[in-house]
Design a protein around this motif. Structure first.
Motif, PDB file in Angstrom:
ATOM      1  N   SER A 275       2.781  -8.466  21.531  1.00 43.42           N
ATOM      2  CA  SER A 275       4.157  -8.709  21.097  1.00 43.42           C
ATOM      3  C   SER A 275       4.193  -9.638  19.887  1.00 43.42           C
ATOM      4  CB  SER A 275       4.972  -9.309  22.243  1.00 43.42           C
ATOM      5  OG  SER A 275       5.051  -8.406  23.325  1.00 43.42           O
ATOM      6  N   ALA A 276       3.298 -10.637  19.875  1.00 41.28           N
ATOM      7  CA  ALA A 276       3.218 -11.532  18.715  1.00 41.28           C
ATOM      8  C   ALA A 276       2.760 -10.771  17.482  1.00 41.28           C
ATOM      9  CB  ALA A 276       2.276 -12.694  19.014  1.00 41.28           C
ATOM     10  N   ASP A 277       1.835  -9.813  17.652  1.00 41.92           N
ATOM     11  CA  ASP A 277       1.422  -8.978  16.520  1.00 41.92           C
ATOM     12  C   ASP A 277       2.622  -8.233  15.945  1.00 41.92           C
ATOM     13  OD1 ASP A 277      -1.206  -9.727  16.935  1.00 41.92           O
ATOM     14  OD2 ASP A 277      -1.725  -7.926  18.068  1.00 41.92           O
ATOM     15  N   ALA A 278       3.422  -7.645  16.836  1.00 41.12           N
ATOM     16  CA  ALA A 278       4.604  -6.900  16.383  1.00 41.12           C
ATOM     17  C   ALA A 278       5.595  -7.816  15.692  1.00 41.12           C
ATOM     18  CB  ALA A 278       5.270  -6.199  17.572  1.00 41.12           C
ATOM     19  N   ALA A 279       5.823  -9.002  16.248  1.00 46.51           N
ATOM     20  CA  ALA A 279       6.772  -9.945  15.668  1.00 46.51           C
ATOM     21  C   ALA A 279       6.335 -10.380  14.273  1.00 46.51           C
ATOM     22  CB  ALA A 279       6.921 -11.164  16.576  1.00 46.51           C
ATOM     23  N   ALA A 280       5.056 -10.743  14.143  1.00 44.20           N
ATOM     24  CA  ALA A 280       4.553 -11.170  12.832  1.00 44.20           C
ATOM     25  C   ALA A 280       4.587 -10.024  11.833  1.00 44.20           C
ATOM     26  CB  ALA A 280       3.135 -11.714  12.972  1.00 44.20           C
ATOM     27  N   THR A 281       4.335  -8.798  12.308  1.00 41.75           N
ATOM     28  CA  THR A 281       4.396  -7.632  11.422  1.00 41.75           C
ATOM     29  C   THR A 281       5.814  -7.419  10.898  1.00 41.75           C
ATOM     30  OG1 THR A 281       2.526  -6.546  12.517  1.00 41.75           O
ATOM     31  CG2 THR A 281       4.056  -5.134  11.296  1.00 41.75           C
TER      32      THR A 281
ATOM     33  N   SER B  65      -7.053  -0.232  19.708  1.00 40.79           N
ATOM     34  CA  SER B  65      -6.717   0.902  18.855  1.00 40.79           C
ATOM     35  C   SER B  65      -6.055   0.427  17.566  1.00 40.79           C
ATOM     36  CB  SER B  65      -5.763   1.850  19.602  1.00 40.79           C
ATOM     37  OG  SER B  65      -5.185   2.781  18.705  1.00 40.79           O
ATOM     38  N   CYS B  66      -6.360   1.112  16.478  1.00 42.44           N
ATOM     39  CA  CYS B  66      -5.680   0.867  15.207  1.00 42.44           C
ATOM     40  C   CYS B  66      -4.752   2.029  14.866  1.00 42.44           C
ATOM     41  CB  CYS B  66      -6.701   0.680  14.083  1.00 42.44           C
ATOM     42  SG  CYS B  66      -7.687  -0.832  14.223  1.00 42.44           S
TER      43      CYS B  66
ATOM     44  N   ALA C 226       0.848  -1.189   0.000  1.00 45.23           N
ATOM     45  CA  ALA C 226       0.000   0.000   0.000  1.00 45.23           C
ATOM     46  C   ALA C 226       0.886   1.242   0.000  1.00 45.23           C
ATOM     47  CB  ALA C 226      -0.924  -0.005   1.218  1.00 45.23           C
ATOM     48  N   ASP C 227       0.244   2.401  -0.162  1.00 47.32           N
ATOM     49  CA  ASP C 227       1.002   3.657  -0.166  1.00 47.32           C
ATOM     50  C   ASP C 227       1.324   4.124   1.248  1.00 47.32           C
ATOM     51  OD1 ASP C 227       0.942   3.796  -2.945  1.00 47.32           O
ATOM     52  OD2 ASP C 227      -0.968   4.877  -2.951  1.00 47.32           O
ATOM     53  N   GLU C 228       0.433   3.838   2.196  1.00 50.22           N
ATOM     54  CA  GLU C 228       0.604   4.269   3.580  1.00 50.22           C
ATOM     55  C   GLU C 228       0.628   3.052   4.499  1.00 50.22           C
ATOM     56  OE1 GLU C 228       1.080   7.372   4.305  1.00 50.22           O
ATOM     57  OE2 GLU C 228       0.598   8.236   2.336  1.00 50.22           O
ATOM     58  N   ILE C 229       0.974   3.275   5.766  1.00 50.00           N
ATOM     59  CA  ILE C 229       0.927   2.219   6.774  1.00 50.00           C
ATOM     60  C   ILE C 229      -0.386   2.337   7.527  1.00 50.00           C
ATOM     61  CG2 ILE C 229       1.961   1.359   8.914  1.00 50.00           C
ATOM     62  CD1 ILE C 229       4.684   2.242   7.860  1.00 50.00           C
ATOM     63  N   SER C 230      -1.192   1.264   7.518  1.00 48.29           N
ATOM     64  CA  SER C 230      -2.494   1.272   8.182  1.00 48.29           C
ATOM     65  C   SER C 230      -2.774  -0.092   8.790  1.00 48.29           C
ATOM     66  CB  SER C 230      -3.602   1.641   7.197  1.00 48.29           C
ATOM     67  OG  SER C 230      -3.712   0.641   6.183  1.00 48.29           O
ATOM     68  N   LEU C 231      -3.796  -0.161   9.646  1.00 49.03           N
ATOM     69  CA  LEU C 231      -4.113  -1.393  10.369  1.00 49.03           C
ATOM     70  C   LEU C 231      -5.611  -1.528  10.549  1.00 49.03           C
ATOM     71  CD1 LEU C 231      -3.459  -3.842  12.278  1.00 49.03           C
ATOM     72  CD2 LEU C 231      -3.270  -2.167  14.135  1.00 49.03           C
ATOM     73  N   GLN C 232      -6.093  -2.773  10.405  1.00 52.70           N
ATOM     74  CA  GLN C 232      -7.458  -3.116  10.776  1.00 52.70           C
ATOM     75  C   GLN C 232      -7.445  -4.523  11.367  1.00 52.70           C
ATOM     76  OE1 GLN C 232     -10.009  -3.318   7.326  1.00 52.70           O
ATOM     77  NE2 GLN C 232      -8.765  -4.882   6.313  1.00 52.70           N
TER      78      GLN C 232
ATOM     79  N   ALA D 247       1.703  -3.133  16.427  1.00 48.58           N
ATOM     80  CA  ALA D 247       1.956  -3.574  15.055  1.00 48.58           C
ATOM     81  C   ALA D 247       2.284  -2.378  14.153  1.00 48.58           C
ATOM     82  CB  ALA D 247       0.748  -4.330  14.507  1.00 48.58           C
ATOM     83  N   ILE D 248       1.562  -1.284  14.312  1.00 50.11           N
ATOM     84  CA  ILE D 248       1.872  -0.061  13.556  1.00 50.11           C
ATOM     85  C   ILE D 248       3.281   0.414  13.901  1.00 50.11           C
ATOM     86  CG2 ILE D 248       1.351   2.405  13.382  1.00 50.11           C
ATOM     87  CD1 ILE D 248      -0.611   0.976  11.777  1.00 50.11           C
TER      88      ILE D 248
END
Length: 313
Positions: free
Chosen positions: A114-120, A72-73, A54-60, A79-80
């Motif tokens: 932390s797992a979200d961050a690691a997978a990201t 929060s997203c 994508a052009d920007e960094i986003s999360l859902q 992860a962001i």
């Protein structure tokens, strides 16, 4: 002349939650942190992160087994922060649209964020073609949170310092767990404050190590695949303060230990309770007893691999 590689459009990565088999907490240091010595075990509860160019960094968030309505997203999401940290570290200007499907309990002491961050980190590194070494990924993960490096590494490891200095540990076999979840999360800082207050009140009778160590009996039990010895070695310095803040957890802990668990322990800073069972059949039976009594439970096994890519195109 070598053919050009077609850029990836989408990568899916997973990373596991964890249980702290042991957790020794040292005396409060001048920097406001407690030195730790902990034994992590990665469990087969995986966070799924889909990363699309994508052009920007986003999360859902996608619909998973864990409700995410209150998460929060925004820029405070781990992860962001992980995606932005990777972009800054590598100098890439690429963006990513992240979609997270959660299966690790929130605010449960099991390292879901932390797992979200690691997978990201793993997904974006592959998507963007930044090709970091594992050592760089672990170091970058440590800047995001003390549990992130272990979610990358997986398996079983001894964590020291703030828990982010890792030494992989040999382990034999698979260990079966029943995780009793709570409808109400717990504040990690509040649990640590309760520990410090207890130690201050009883300082005349307590000796708190400046540099705690993991007990050898836990390491030997894991290496030998001895579930009974591991049950005896389960230990968490945060358990007493967590139970003090949440007396309801003590009742659930007693229930599990009288319904077939070899032993139970508060996972990390709580409020999830982790019960070790003799085998898969015993764990299934214990989970059924908990469910019949109106508790929310999840079955899990470990150890498992750390963060990894499972799909790309």
């Amino acid at each position: 002349m070598a053919a050009e590689t077609t850029p990836l459009r989408e990568v899916v990565a997973v990373a596991p939650g964890k249980v702290n088999v042991t957790l020794a907490v040292g005396a409060l240091a001048d920097d406001g942190y407690h030195p730790l010595a902990t034994t992590f075990m990665a469990l087969d509860l995986y966070e799924h992160v889909r990363a699309v160019a994508a052009d920007e960094i986003s999360l859902q968030y996608a619909s998973g087994s864990i409700p995410t309505d209150e998460l929060s997203c925004g820029e405070d999401n781990l992860a962001i922060r992980a995606a932005r940290a990777l972009a800054e570290f590598t100098g890439t200007e690429q963006g990513v649209a992240l979609t997270i499907t959660k299966h690790v309990p929130i605010a449960g002491g099991m390292g879901g964020g932390s797992a979200d961050a690691a997978a990201t980190l793993i997904a974006c590194d592959r998507l963007w073609g930044t090709n970091l070494t594992n050592e760089d990924l672990l170091a970058l993960g440590a800047t995001l949170g003390s549990d992130v490096p272990f979610a990358i590494l997986g398996g079983v490891a001894i964590g020291t310092g703030r828990g982010d200095s890792l030494a992989p540990t040999m382990v034999s076999g698979t260990f079966e767990w029943v995780l009793r979840l709570s409808d109400e999360g717990m504040s990690t800082p509040a649990t640590y404050r309760a520990l410090d207050e207890h130690r201050a009140r009883h300082r005349a009778h307590l000796s708190v190590a400046a540099e705690p160590e993991v007990a050898e009996d836990a390491v030997l039990a894991l290496r030998g695949g001895d579930v009974h010895a591991l049950a005896q070695a389960l230990d968490n310095d945060l358990q007493a303060p967590a139970l003090g803040l949440r007396p309801d957890l003590a009742e659930a802990l007693e229930f599990g230990e009288t319904q077939g668990a070899l032993a139970g322990i508060v996972s990390g800073s709580g409020p999830t309770l982790a019960f070790l069972a003799e085998n898969a059949a015993a764990a299934d039976a214990l989970a059924t007893r908990f469910a019949d009594a109106g508790h929310r439970v999840v079955r899990a096994s470990g150890p498992v691999l750390g963060a990894r890519v499972i799909e790309q195109r």
